[in-house]
Design an enzyme around this catalytic site. Structure first.
Site, PDB file in Angstrom:
ATOM      1  N   GLY A 232       1.246  -1.850   0.084  1.00 49.22           N
ATOM      2  CA  GLY A 232      -0.120   0.079  -0.337  1.00 49.22           C
ATOM      3  C   GLY A 232       1.362   1.459  -0.272  1.00 49.22           C
TER       4      GLY A 232
ATOM      5  N   CYS B  46       5.199  -5.906   1.105  1.00 52.20           N
ATOM      6  CA  CYS B  46       6.044  -4.787   1.236  1.00 52.20           C
ATOM      7  C   CYS B  46       4.880  -3.709   2.230  1.00 52.20           C
ATOM      8  CB  CYS B  46       5.339  -4.186  -0.417  1.00 52.20           C
ATOM      9  SG  CYS B  46       6.178  -2.365  -0.637  1.00 52.20           S
ATOM     10  N   TYR B  47       4.386  -3.279   2.028  1.00 45.12           N
ATOM     11  CA  TYR B  47       3.659  -2.176   3.438  1.00 45.12           C
ATOM     12  C   TYR B  47       3.367  -3.225   4.137  1.00 45.12           C
ATOM     13  CZ  TYR B  47       1.473   0.862   6.078  1.00 45.12           C
ATOM     14  OH  TYR B  47       0.249   1.053   7.017  1.00 45.12           O
TER      15      TYR B  47
ATOM     16  N   HIS C 115       7.260  -8.036  -4.250  1.00 39.67           N
ATOM     17  CA  HIS C 115       5.609  -8.335  -4.620  1.00 39.67           C
ATOM     18  C   HIS C 115       6.130  -9.826  -5.464  1.00 39.67           C
ATOM     19  CE1 HIS C 115       3.859  -4.798  -4.038  1.00 39.67           C
ATOM     20  NE2 HIS C 115       4.652  -4.584  -3.985  1.00 39.67           N
TER      21      HIS C 115
ATOM     22  N   GLU D  72       3.669 -11.329  -5.757  1.00 41.00           N
ATOM     23  CA  GLU D  72       2.595 -11.922  -7.158  1.00 41.00           C
ATOM     24  C   GLU D  72       2.924 -11.382  -8.257  1.00 41.00           C
ATOM     25  OE1 GLU D  72       3.092  -9.727  -4.319  1.00 41.00           O
ATOM     26  OE2 GLU D  72       1.662  -7.905  -4.091  1.00 41.00           O
TER      27      GLU D  72
ATOM     28  N   SER E  41     -29.624 -11.096 -20.473  1.00 36.91           N
ATOM     29  CA  SER E  41     -29.786  -9.862 -21.639  1.00 36.91           C
ATOM     30  C   SER E  41     -28.280 -10.744 -22.444  1.00 36.91           C
ATOM     31  CB  SER E  41     -27.920  -9.612 -20.772  1.00 36.91           C
ATOM     32  OG  SER E  41     -27.088  -9.956 -20.345  1.00 36.91           O
ATOM     33  N   GLY E  42     -27.928 -12.357 -22.517  1.00 35.31           N
ATOM     34  CA  GLY E  42     -27.368 -13.241 -23.112  1.00 35.31           C
ATOM     35  C   GLY E  42     -25.230 -12.775 -22.640  1.00 35.31           C
ATOM     36  N   GLY E  43     -25.059 -12.071 -21.756  1.00 37.60           N
ATOM     37  CA  GLY E  43     -24.020 -12.064 -21.624  1.00 37.60           C
ATOM     38  C   GLY E  43     -23.175 -12.634 -20.493  1.00 37.60           C
ATOM     39  N   VAL E  44     -22.816 -12.927 -20.549  1.00 37.57           N
ATOM     40  CA  VAL E  44     -21.711 -14.012 -19.758  1.00 37.57           C
ATOM     41  C   VAL E  44     -21.820 -13.931 -18.264  1.00 37.57           C
ATOM     42  CG1 VAL E  44     -19.136 -14.571 -18.995  1.00 37.57           C
ATOM     43  CG2 VAL E  44     -19.579 -13.494 -21.282  1.00 37.57           C
ATOM     44  N   ASP E  45     -22.263 -12.563 -18.042  1.00 32.36           N
ATOM     45  CA  ASP E  45     -22.708 -13.179 -16.840  1.00 32.36           C
ATOM     46  C   ASP E  45     -24.143 -13.358 -16.482  1.00 32.36           C
ATOM     47  OD1 ASP E  45     -19.805 -11.783 -16.120  1.00 32.36           O
ATOM     48  OD2 ASP E  45     -20.030  -9.713 -15.682  1.00 32.36           O
ATOM     49  N   SER E  46     -24.479 -12.324 -16.215  1.00 34.16           N
ATOM     50  CA  SER E  46     -25.745 -13.255 -16.298  1.00 34.16           C
ATOM     51  C   SER E  46     -26.384 -14.072 -16.511  1.00 34.16           C
ATOM     52  CB  SER E  46     -27.315 -12.501 -16.726  1.00 34.16           C
ATOM     53  OG  SER E  46     -26.757 -12.232 -18.721  1.00 34.16           O
ATOM     54  N   SER E  47     -25.704 -15.065 -18.026  1.00 33.05           N
ATOM     55  CA  SER E  47     -26.238 -16.322 -19.144  1.00 33.05           C
ATOM     56  C   SER E  47     -25.108 -17.411 -17.956  1.00 33.05           C
ATOM     57  CB  SER E  47     -25.212 -16.596 -19.895  1.00 33.05           C
ATOM     58  OG  SER E  47     -25.462 -15.687 -21.345  1.00 33.05           O
TER      59      SER E  47
END
Ligand code: XMP
Length: 533
Positions: free
Chosen positions: A75, A102-103, A189, A191, A243-249
């Site tokens: 941070g 780190c921090y 770091h 990561e 909606s047919g988008g990935v998330d709602s599907s």
């Protein structure tokens, strides 16, 4: 935004003194740009983890949740600054392994009686790290490797009980450890991909120090999530805007698995969709997966409401308003609905907390039905709120979602309306839809579809002169836009091969009636945006 507005996922009740039902790594977020990356790296090892703001890192919480391990992120703060966010000292004596990065390392050192001070020279970028004690986090790593540094302060004296076990030319205490208490600090770091042995170091923390088993898989997620959904919803009914988008599907498939016929999806055809979208939804979710889907053809309603409107923001507002109207009316016809499901993802939920401890809280909410739960007094179900986008895709694949939907480019809620500059009419929709279909088909055929963030056609509100046979034409211009991006915050115009651009332009001009010119947009974001409106 107050804390209460960000409900944490319900923690399954755990009796005191029993082994936690799941391995859980908690990551306290001190504001590093890499915090989400830490979470990604841990989940890649099939260990479940969650990011929490520093104010929530309390002894009480740790006693309740009993995490398998704790990570303090980096941070921008300095431990000596006024109101620097610091972990309570007591958390280090609960027997939970802690890794400070780190921090996070500096905060740990400071709290436990070490000394932190400003570095003579700010260290940023790659640095060769020498391991002086090849155990603990450094078990099995090379004795020297490149690490990624980004710090202005450093630990000058490690706290009592700690030893220094790695150094760089600029930082004498590049790593410290008290293996008896299982407390570890890294000035660099692990990561970040630039740290050569970062993966091994994190694995050592998870598997050798925290003794995780790494059993968190998508399959186990589905099982747990389904149980959680059933517990939350009981025998009530749930409605979801598909909606047919990935998330709602993916949310729809997961909820269907958990609830079967208790779930009803509403698919609103606003008339602003791409070619074939409605049919694809019907085929996939209705016929193939046997979900209950109500299709609402509201194209006329949207077009009427948009008549004569030119201002982009005005268009968005009207579309949002009409959507809520249609959705609400449809949902009211389903008896006994008390839940609204949404495909909210983890990055939308994570509270990004300022380094000074106060919640600066930038929480993105970009659902089409934002105001609905309150209006209709519905409770929210958000079964994907623990997942990152790529995890959602993995889940979608596991649940059988076809590749075409799984890898579909993002599409804005207001649909083609923001790709028609000026008034939205049926004729202009036809033109942009037909052009868009050709852009997509040619890009798919070239094999470049997945490497692009988005590719689409825009109807430009000017006409230009052309020639067809012996005749002069005066017709529309289509702009083709294709961009690469990681997250839509920034984007580069895609360097598509000229032959591909040529094929796209030819097809649009020859096959889409009313167009005699195509141009390619070579603006990046910023300063342009991805969409033209
Ligand atoms: P811009 O054009 O701002 O777009 O660079 C960034 C990303 O967001 C999408 N986008 C929208 N999505 N409603 C949405 O749901 C909207 O009003 C909207 N406007 C832009 C855009 O497609 C891109 O992926």
């Amino acid at each position: 935004m107050p804390d209460s507005a960000v409900p944490e996922r319900a923690i399954p009740s755990r009796r005191r003194g029993t082994r936690p039902a799941h391995e859980l790594i908690l990551i306290a977020d001190y504001g590093s740009q890499y915090t989400q990356l830490i979470a990604r790296r841990i989940r890649e090892q099939h260990v479940y983890c969650r990011i929490i703001p520093p104010q929530q890192l309390t002894v009480q919480r740790l006693r309740q949740e009993r995490p398998t391990g704790l990570i303090l992120s980096g941070g921008p703060a300095s431990v000596y600054q006024d109101k620097a966010p610091l972990p309570p000292k007591e958390i280090f004596s609960l027997g939970i392994p802690v890794l400070g990065i780190c921090y996070g390392m500096q905060a740990m050192a400071y709290r436990l009686g070490g000394r932190v001070q400003r570095a003579g020279k700010r260290e940023y970028g790659k640095a060769v790290l020498s391991v002086t004690q090849p155990d603990g986090l450094f078990r099995g790593t090379k004795p020297e490797f490149v690490s990624w540094m980004s710090h202005g302060d450093l630990v000058k004296r490690a706290p009592p009980g700690f030893s220094i076990n790695a150094e760089t030319s600029n930082t004498a205490a590049a790593a410290m450890a008290d293996s008896r208490r299982r407390l570890y600090g890294l000035q660099f770091h692990p990561e970040v991909a630039h740290t050569e042995e970062g993966g091994r170091i994190l694995k050592n923390f998870l598997f050798h120090i925290c003794h995780c088993r790494g059993k968190w898989t998508m399959r186990s997620f589905v099982k747990d999530a389904a149980a959680r959904i059933r517990q939350q919803v009981g025998t009530n009914r749930v409605v979801l805007g598909l909606s047919g988008g990935v998330d709602s599907s993916v949310a729809a498939l997961l909820l269907h698995k958990a609830l079967g016929k208790q779930l009803t999806c509403i698919f609103v055809d606003n008339g602003l969709l791409r070619s074939g979208e409605g049919i694809q939804i019907k085929e996939t979710f209705g016929r193939h997966f046997h979900l209950r889907v109500r299709y609402v053809d509201a194209a006329h309603q949207f077009l009427n409401a948009l008549r004569g409107v030119i201002d982009p923001e005005q268009k968005r507002k009207i579309i949002g308003r009409e959507f809520i109207r249609v959705f609400e009316a449809e949902a009211k016809q389903i008896r006994g609905v008390s839940f609204l499901a949404q495909g909210t993802l983890y990055p939308d939920v994570i509270e990004s907390v300022s380094a000074w401890g106060g919640p600066s809280a930038t929480i993105k909410t970009h659902h089409n039905v934002g105001g609905l739960p309150k209006r209709m007094s519905l409770s929210l179900v958000e079964p994907l709120r623990d997942l990152f986008k790529d995890e959602v895709r993995e889940l979608g694949k596991l649940l059988g979602l076809p590749d075409e939907l799984l890898w579909r480019h993002p599409f804005p809620g207001p649909g083609l309306a923001v790709r028609i500059l000026g008034e939205v009419t049926a004729e202009r929709l036809r033109i942009v839809r037909e052009a868009d279909e050709r852009v997509t088909k040619e890009i798919r055929r070239s094999g470049l579809y997945r490497s692009l963030w988005q590719a689409f056609a825009v109807l430009v509100p000017v006409k230009t002169v052309g020639v067809m046979g012996d005749e002069r034409t005066y017709e529309h211009v289509i702009a083709v836009r294709a961009v690469t991006s990681q997250d839509a915050m920034t984007a580069d115009w895609a360097k598509l091969p000229p032959e591909l651009l040529g094929r796209i332009a030819n097809r649009i001009i020859n096959e889409v009636k009313g167009v005699n010119r195509a141009v390619y947009d070579i603006s990046s974001k910023p300063p342009a945006t991805i969409e033209w409106e």
